[in-house]
Motif scaffolding. Structure first.
Motif, PDB file in Angstrom:
ATOM      1  N   VAL A 147       0.826  -1.207   0.000  1.00 44.37           N
ATOM      2  CA  VAL A 147       0.000   0.000   0.000  1.00 44.37           C
ATOM      3  C   VAL A 147       0.858   1.254   0.000  1.00 44.37           C
ATOM      4  CG1 VAL A 147      -1.918  -1.126   1.141  1.00 44.37           C
ATOM      5  CG2 VAL A 147      -0.167  -0.014   2.514  1.00 44.37           C
ATOM      6  N   LYS A 148       2.193   1.076   0.029  1.00 43.02           N
ATOM      7  CA  LYS A 148       3.108   2.208  -0.014  1.00 43.02           C
ATOM      8  C   LYS A 148       4.240   1.893  -0.990  1.00 43.02           C
ATOM      9  CE  LYS A 148       2.220   3.469   4.823  1.00 43.02           C
ATOM     10  NZ  LYS A 148       2.802   3.712   6.157  1.00 43.02           N
ATOM     11  N   TYR A 149       4.589   2.888  -1.805  1.00 39.43           N
ATOM     12  CA  TYR A 149       5.700   2.687  -2.731  1.00 39.43           C
ATOM     13  C   TYR A 149       6.234   4.048  -3.167  1.00 39.43           C
ATOM     14  CZ  TYR A 149       2.090   3.471  -6.359  1.00 39.43           C
ATOM     15  OH  TYR A 149       1.080   3.989  -7.135  1.00 39.43           O
ATOM     16  N   TRP A 150       7.366   4.027  -3.873  1.00 40.08           N
ATOM     17  CA  TRP A 150       7.990   5.247  -4.361  1.00 40.08           C
ATOM     18  C   TRP A 150       7.992   5.264  -5.882  1.00 40.08           C
ATOM     19  CZ3 TRP A 150       9.181   3.107   0.199  1.00 40.08           C
ATOM     20  CH2 TRP A 150       9.357   3.951   1.299  1.00 40.08           C
ATOM     21  N   VAL A 151       7.640   6.399  -6.439  1.00 40.59           N
ATOM     22  CA  VAL A 151       7.795   6.663  -7.869  1.00 40.59           C
ATOM     23  C   VAL A 151       8.832   7.770  -7.980  1.00 40.59           C
ATOM     24  CG1 VAL A 151       6.683   7.486  -9.964  1.00 40.59           C
ATOM     25  CG2 VAL A 151       5.447   5.968  -8.416  1.00 40.59           C
ATOM     26  N   GLY A 152      10.069   7.389  -8.284  1.00 45.81           N
ATOM     27  CA  GLY A 152      11.150   8.370  -8.239  1.00 45.81           C
ATOM     28  C   GLY A 152      11.304   8.901  -6.827  1.00 45.81           C
ATOM     29  N   ASP A 153      11.181  10.227  -6.677  1.00 47.83           N
ATOM     30  CA  ASP A 153      11.289  10.859  -5.360  1.00 47.83           C
ATOM     31  C   ASP A 153       9.937  11.039  -4.683  1.00 47.83           C
ATOM     32  OD1 ASP A 153      14.029  11.065  -5.644  1.00 47.83           O
ATOM     33  OD2 ASP A 153      13.909  13.033  -6.600  1.00 47.83           O
ATOM     34  N   PHE A 154       8.882  10.519  -5.266  1.00 47.57           N
ATOM     35  CA  PHE A 154       7.539  10.701  -4.724  1.00 47.57           C
ATOM     36  C   PHE A 154       7.119   9.458  -3.944  1.00 47.57           C
ATOM     37  CE2 PHE A 154       7.747  13.669  -8.200  1.00 47.57           C
ATOM     38  CZ  PHE A 154       7.052  14.773  -7.746  1.00 47.57           C
ATOM     39  N   PHE A 155       6.672   9.661  -2.709  1.00 45.52           N
ATOM     40  CA  PHE A 155       6.211   8.580  -1.842  1.00 45.52           C
ATOM     41  C   PHE A 155       4.696   8.490  -1.950  1.00 45.52           C
ATOM     42  CE2 PHE A 155       4.764   7.299   2.527  1.00 45.52           C
ATOM     43  CZ  PHE A 155       5.131   5.960   2.400  1.00 45.52           C
ATOM     44  N   VAL A 156       4.184   7.329  -2.342  1.00 45.77           N
ATOM     45  CA  VAL A 156       2.755   7.106  -2.562  1.00 45.77           C
ATOM     46  C   VAL A 156       2.208   6.250  -1.426  1.00 45.77           C
ATOM     47  CG1 VAL A 156       0.992   6.237  -4.141  1.00 45.77           C
ATOM     48  CG2 VAL A 156       3.124   7.209  -5.044  1.00 45.77           C
ATOM     49  N   ASP A 157       1.191   6.769  -0.749  1.00 40.36           N
ATOM     50  CA  ASP A 157       0.552   6.050   0.357  1.00 40.36           C
ATOM     51  C   ASP A 157      -0.916   5.815  -0.015  1.00 40.36           C
ATOM     52  OD1 ASP A 157      -0.496   5.053   2.684  1.00 40.36           O
ATOM     53  OD2 ASP A 157       0.409   6.557   3.999  1.00 40.36           O
ATOM     54  N   LEU A 158      -1.215   4.584  -0.460  1.00 39.94           N
ATOM     55  CA  LEU A 158      -2.573   4.271  -0.902  1.00 39.94           C
ATOM     56  C   LEU A 158      -3.564   4.283   0.250  1.00 39.94           C
ATOM     57  CD1 LEU A 158      -1.884   1.362  -3.419  1.00 39.94           C
ATOM     58  CD2 LEU A 158      -2.189   3.776  -3.908  1.00 39.94           C
ATOM     59  N   SER A 159      -3.102   3.985   1.456  1.00 38.95           N
ATOM     60  CA  SER A 159      -4.012   3.948   2.599  1.00 38.95           C
ATOM     61  C   SER A 159      -4.548   5.327   2.942  1.00 38.95           C
ATOM     62  CB  SER A 159      -3.310   3.346   3.816  1.00 38.95           C
ATOM     63  OG  SER A 159      -2.259   4.195   4.263  1.00 38.95           O
ATOM     64  N   ARG A 160      -3.830   6.386   2.522  1.00 42.52           N
ATOM     65  CA  ARG A 160      -4.272   7.755   2.824  1.00 42.52           C
ATOM     66  C   ARG A 160      -4.576   8.552   1.563  1.00 42.52           C
ATOM     67  NH1 ARG A 160      -0.458  10.882   6.604  1.00 42.52           N
ATOM     68  NH2 ARG A 160      -2.355  12.104   6.833  1.00 42.52           N
ATOM     69  N   ASN A 161      -4.453   7.887   0.386  1.00 46.10           N
ATOM     70  CA  ASN A 161      -4.688   8.576  -0.895  1.00 46.10           C
ATOM     71  C   ASN A 161      -3.793   9.803  -1.029  1.00 46.10           C
ATOM     72  OD1 ASN A 161      -6.727   6.747  -1.626  1.00 46.10           O
ATOM     73  ND2 ASN A 161      -8.270   7.931  -0.545  1.00 46.10           N
ATOM     74  N   GLN A 162      -2.504   9.652  -0.679  1.00 44.18           N
ATOM     75  CA  GLN A 162      -1.593  10.794  -0.685  1.00 44.18           C
ATOM     76  C   GLN A 162      -0.316  10.491  -1.461  1.00 44.18           C
ATOM     77  OE1 GLN A 162      -0.785  12.069   3.322  1.00 44.18           O
ATOM     78  NE2 GLN A 162      -2.642  13.303   3.443  1.00 44.18           N
ATOM     79  N   VAL A 163       0.228  11.549  -2.054  1.00 47.83           N
ATOM     80  CA  VAL A 163       1.540  11.523  -2.683  1.00 47.83           C
ATOM     81  C   VAL A 163       2.381  12.601  -2.018  1.00 47.83           C
ATOM     82  CG1 VAL A 163       2.853  11.866  -4.810  1.00 47.83           C
ATOM     83  CG2 VAL A 163       0.665  10.654  -4.879  1.00 47.83           C
ATOM     84  N   THR A 164       3.574  12.236  -1.551  1.00 48.31           N
ATOM     85  CA  THR A 164       4.409  13.149  -0.768  1.00 48.31           C
ATOM     86  C   THR A 164       5.785  13.290  -1.411  1.00 48.31           C
ATOM     87  OG1 THR A 164       3.282  12.471   1.260  1.00 48.31           O
ATOM     88  CG2 THR A 164       5.386  13.617   1.518  1.00 48.31           C
ATOM     89  N   GLN A 165       6.259  14.531  -1.468  1.00 44.94           N
ATOM     90  CA  GLN A 165       7.634  14.819  -1.897  1.00 44.94           C
ATOM     91  C   GLN A 165       8.178  15.947  -1.033  1.00 44.94           C
ATOM     92  OE1 GLN A 165       8.462  17.041  -5.481  1.00 44.94           O
ATOM     93  NE2 GLN A 165      10.116  15.656  -6.073  1.00 44.94           N
ATOM     94  N   LYS A 166       9.338  15.718  -0.457  1.00 47.91           N
ATOM     95  CA  LYS A 166       9.999  16.722   0.379  1.00 47.91           C
ATOM     96  C   LYS A 166       9.057  17.234   1.466  1.00 47.91           C
ATOM     97  CE  LYS A 166      13.124  18.238  -3.308  1.00 47.91           C
ATOM     98  NZ  LYS A 166      13.573  19.363  -4.154  1.00 47.91           N
ATOM     99  N   GLN A 167       8.383  16.291   2.112  1.00 46.04           N
ATOM    100  CA  GLN A 167       7.491  16.566   3.239  1.00 46.04           C
ATOM    101  C   GLN A 167       6.246  17.362   2.858  1.00 46.04           C
ATOM    102  OE1 GLN A 167       9.938  18.377   6.265  1.00 46.04           O
ATOM    103  NE2 GLN A 167      10.854  16.429   6.854  1.00 46.04           N
ATOM    104  N   GLN A 168       6.001  17.533   1.553  1.00 48.57           N
ATOM    105  CA  GLN A 168       4.796  18.199   1.082  1.00 48.57           C
ATOM    106  C   GLN A 168       3.851  17.140   0.527  1.00 48.57           C
ATOM    107  OE1 GLN A 168       4.077  21.513   1.415  1.00 48.57           O
ATOM    108  NE2 GLN A 168       5.985  21.610   2.587  1.00 48.57           N
ATOM    109  N   SER A 169       2.666  16.993   1.151  1.00 49.93           N
ATOM    110  CA  SER A 169       1.723  15.946   0.771  1.00 49.93           C
ATOM    111  C   SER A 169       0.557  16.528  -0.015  1.00 49.93           C
ATOM    112  CB  SER A 169       1.200  15.217   2.015  1.00 49.93           C
ATOM    113  OG  SER A 169       2.250  14.568   2.694  1.00 49.93           O
ATOM    114  N   GLN A 170       0.083  15.750  -0.984  1.00 51.82           N
ATOM    115  CA  GLN A 170      -1.103  16.112  -1.747  1.00 51.82           C
ATOM    116  C   GLN A 170      -2.054  14.925  -1.745  1.00 51.82           C
ATOM    117  OE1 GLN A 170      -0.436  18.351  -5.517  1.00 51.82           O
ATOM    118  NE2 GLN A 170       1.724  17.848  -5.182  1.00 51.82           N
ATOM    119  N   THR A 171      -3.343  15.210  -1.549  1.00 50.82           N
ATOM    120  CA  THR A 171      -4.348  14.169  -1.554  1.00 50.82           C
ATOM    121  C   THR A 171      -4.865  13.969  -2.976  1.00 50.82           C
ATOM    122  OG1 THR A 171      -4.996  14.724   0.708  1.00 50.82           O
ATOM    123  CG2 THR A 171      -6.558  13.439  -0.599  1.00 50.82           C
TER     124      THR A 171
END
Length: 754
Positions: free
Chosen positions: A3-27
């Motif tokens: 439920v969690k993986y990285w696309v390049g430098d982007f951290f994807v969290d499927l459990s929260r519907n979020q993509v995070t880069q450099k501590q900045q998260s987007q839903t």
């Protein structure tokens, strides 16, 4: 699948519907994330359009634009566009491919555990820290290490084996041993030390106020001997009296002389006094219709004979709620000024308030106070639009502040109202039929199985072995009344349930709301709690059918039919979702759903123009409710007014009408919004509707009125039931209403298992 993986430098969290880069998260919308995940599973390969449709939208008919919108949203999040395609590449007439490195959480975790297992058998120590804990990769040459545990002390130690160890200087060995120990300690801290789960087991549920009345706002006295609660009137469930019940003798005592709109009380530390809010209509309203008064009551005297509460402070132009007595004898309370809440401390001695905590670019949600620890726990929305948990001292000193990590079973925009527990650094809250623990660090733990009925957030007894909750449901029905029947009622005559043309078309023993006629059809759509949480239902006047299946403890705040009557736009869990009616077979109504991404919480859906695909909504932006128009095609939001909007609709010819917090009616003008003076004093909590450019509403005297927007003519049509909650629709022959039947609320106690 992880439920969690990285696309390049982007951290994807499927459990929260979020993509995070450099501590900045987007839903991100779940369907868009599903597209990204499937591309990630096929990294470097071209995935056809049909394959994506089959995988992400199984058994659903969607247009190519749906997939294109998801790809456009993903590219925006990843910082690229259709011209610069470093992540998602378009293959004309073929499909898409993901052209960057993908790292899966489960594989990374497995590799870390494997390396740690071999750590004691290797010649190198190479701690690899994931993006969640950015620690440098440090290769260090070291001798072979074994781990042993001292039987006497139980403390793990290390020994060094090396064929050349005797020939090496002792200082070098000591230095290497120290470095190895430090690294092992770091790895153990990061990977092996986990926060202790919140363990709580409920043994039984006992009713405290099993009567025909309605009770709310229960609290324990500091010594645990009394439960104080509000008992409401049977008719309108607005006015109440304060009551106390002895926990051993079960004797009930009325504390206040006269009924009023009282709020939940709070005890002083010594248990001798109560403080609470009294709400009443302002005699001369300026900025709000309701005035708020901070009241106090002598509890010891009230146990002997009912008392009249004393006024401490009055607020005519701001709202106050949740007063709580602090150890320093001040009263903490939440105060709302200019759409923002602040936590204030009111000094009874000095008769003045000081701000404890506020956010310039966010807003406060709720708080609780621990007398034992002299500590405040507060939930808030920060400028990133996310929810946080803060702990602070009554003087405003911040102890901790952490992002709340929502699990999949809680909707991502849901407000939390946690209370302190006897457990160390743990709070407790309810989402309705589920209980959760919340740590000071923002970690949420599910601590119980779903409950049989919705309950408020528990309050612990001083002995820590039981909790006080409010349980039960509202009971309201969908009713239809002919307009001709209403126009025949006299000024002093109200419609009752026994009237011939007062028909119930949707009935259960819990809430049914917001019924709307299907355009060009025979169905009626409405919201119901009968399945345990808010869901959309439809009926043809006979047997209702459930249309949606949102997660447990879901909430629906607004829905509207498409002009063609083939789909409904619903605001479920603060996200807009279009529900399309596909077909009807064997009395089972099938449907398909499509959600529309938005970075902010949508608090209320008022109106949907399906022809241009825009919706009138209030959105919570940085904690502030903002009224505007949302474009479902491109996710753009246009602010309409900075006023607080209670209700809003558009007429058939596109004219916008809305009511403000004073229940005044407004419509846009050439330079500024214009007040509809003919409707002064006609607004109420019962909302209004439009049909063929005519407004219909119910005033505070429960009179149904109409206002022709073209002719500017106003009429009182007749009286409605006095237990009407909302006016929801009309076909100009009948009107649809939500009728309040009863409020089955009671105080209960949850006893914990030993």
């Amino acid at each position: 699948m992880a439920v969690k993986y990285w696309v390049g430098d982007f951290f994807v969290d499927l459990s929260r519907n979020q993509v995070t880069q450099k501590q900045q998260s987007q839903t991100i919308a779940p369907k868009a994330l599903a597209v990204l995940t499937y591309l990630a599973e096929n990294q470097g390969k071209v995935v056809s359009y049909d394959e994506l449709f089959t995988k992400v939208w199984p058994d659903t008919v969607v247009t190519p634009n749906t997939l294109q919108r998801s790809i456009a949203q993903l590219r925006k999040v990843l910082g690229e566009d259709s011209q610069y395609q470093s992540y998602i590449k378009t293959h004309t007439k073929q499909g898409y491919s993901l052209e960057c490195e993908v790292r899966w959480q489960d594989k990374i975790d497995a590799q870390l555990l494997f390396e740690q297992e071999l750590l004691l058998k290797s010649d190198k120590i190479e701690p690899k820290i994931t993006q969640d804990n950015s620690f440098p990769h440090i290769p260090i040459e070291s001798p072979h290490i074994e781990s042993s545990r001292s039987e006497s002390s139980g403390i793990e130690s290390t020994s060094i084996r090396d064929s050349d160890a005797e020939n090496k200087p002792q200082s070098a060995l000591s230095w290497l041993t120290l470095i190895a120990s430090i690294i092992l300690a770091i790895i153990s801290t990061i990977y092996f030390i986990q926060p202790q789960p919140f363990k709580l087991s409920v043994g039984e549920l006992r009713s405290v106020t099993a009567t025909d009345n309605k009770e709310f706002g229960g609290i324990y006295s500091p010594d645990g001997e009394y439960i104080v609660f509000l008992r409401y009137s049977e008719k309108l469930c607005v006015d109440s009296n304060l009551w106390a019940k002895h926990t051993k003798t079960q004797k009930e005592i009325q504390l206040t002389k006269n009924m009023a709109r009282y709020g939940t009380p709070s005890f002083s530390k010594d248990g001798k006094k109560l403080v609470f809010i009294k709400t009443e209509n302002c005699s001369q309203p300026v900025t709000q219709k309701q005035c708020y008064k901070l009241m106090t009551l002598d509890f010891e005297q009230a146990l002997k004979t009912a008392q009249s509460p004393n006024l401490l402070m009055a607020c005519k132009n701001s709202r106050i709620r949740k007063p709580t007595w602090l150890n320093n004898n001040n009263v903490a309370l939440l105060q709302k000024i200019s759409n923002r809440w602040k936590l204030a401390s009111y000094s009874i001695v000095d008769n003045k308030s000081t701000v404890i905590y506020s956010l310039e670019d966010g807003n406060l949600i709720d708080y609780d106070y621990s007398v034992k620890d002299d500590l405040i726990a507060l939930t808030s929305i920060h400028n990133d639009g996310l929810n946080y948990i803060e702990t602070l001292k009554p003087n405003g000193e911040i102890i901790s502040s952490h992002l709340i990590e929502y699990p999949p079973e809680i909707a991502k925009f849901r407000f939390l109202y946690p209370n302190f527990t006897p457990m160390n650094e743990q709070l407790i809250f309810s989402t309705g039929r589920q209980l959760f623990g919340l740590s000071y660090q923002g970690k949420i733990t599910n601590i119980s199985l779903p409950l049989d009925a919705p309950m408020g957030s528990p309050i612990f007894h001083p002995d820590g072995k039981r909790m006080l909750v409010i349980k039960g449901n509202w009971d309201s029905d969908i009713a239809t009344i002919s307009l001709s029947r209403i126009t025949k009622t006299q000024a002093d005559q109200f419609i009752t349930r026994e009237d011939e043309n007062y028909s119930i078309i949707a009935r259960s023993n819990i809430a049914e709301y917001d019924a709307q006629y299907q355009p060009n059809g025979d169905l009626i759509a409405f919201k119901s709690d009968r399945s345990g949480e808010d869901q959309l239902w439809i009926t043809d006047g006979n047997s209702p059918l459930q249309l949606t299946h949102f997660l447990i403890d879901s909430r629906i705040d607004g829905h509207d039919w498409a002009v063609d009557g083939k789909s409904i736009l619903v605001n479920a869990n603060n996200v807009l979702t279009q529900v399309a009616l596909a077909s009807t077979q064997n009395s089972k109504q099938d449907s398909t759903e499509e959600s529309f991404p938005f970075d902010h919480s949508i608090e209320q859906l008022f109106h949907w123009n399906s022809e241009d695909n825009t919706a009138l909504i209030t959105a919570r932006i940085k904690g502030i409710l903002t009224f505007g128009e949302f474009n479902l095609n491109n996710s753009e939001f246009r602010v309409i007014t900075d006023k607080k909007v209670n209700w809003a609709l558009k007429s058939e010819d596109g004219r916008l009408i809305y009511t403000d917090q004073m229940d005044r009616f407004w419509q846009p003008g050439p330079a500024e919004d214009q007040l509809i003076e003919s409707l002064e004093h006609q607004g109420s909590d019962q909302r209004f509707i439009t049909k063929n450019n005519v407004l219909y509403g119910i005033n505070e005297q429960f009179q149904l009125w109409s206002y022709d927007l073209n002719g500017n003519t106003f009429k009182i049509l007749g009286n409605t039931p006095i237990n009407v909650d909302y006016l929801t629709d009309t076909n100009q022959v009948d009107i649809l209403l939500s009728i309040r039947i009863s409020a089955k609320k009671e105080v209960a106690e949850l006893y914990l298992k030993d």
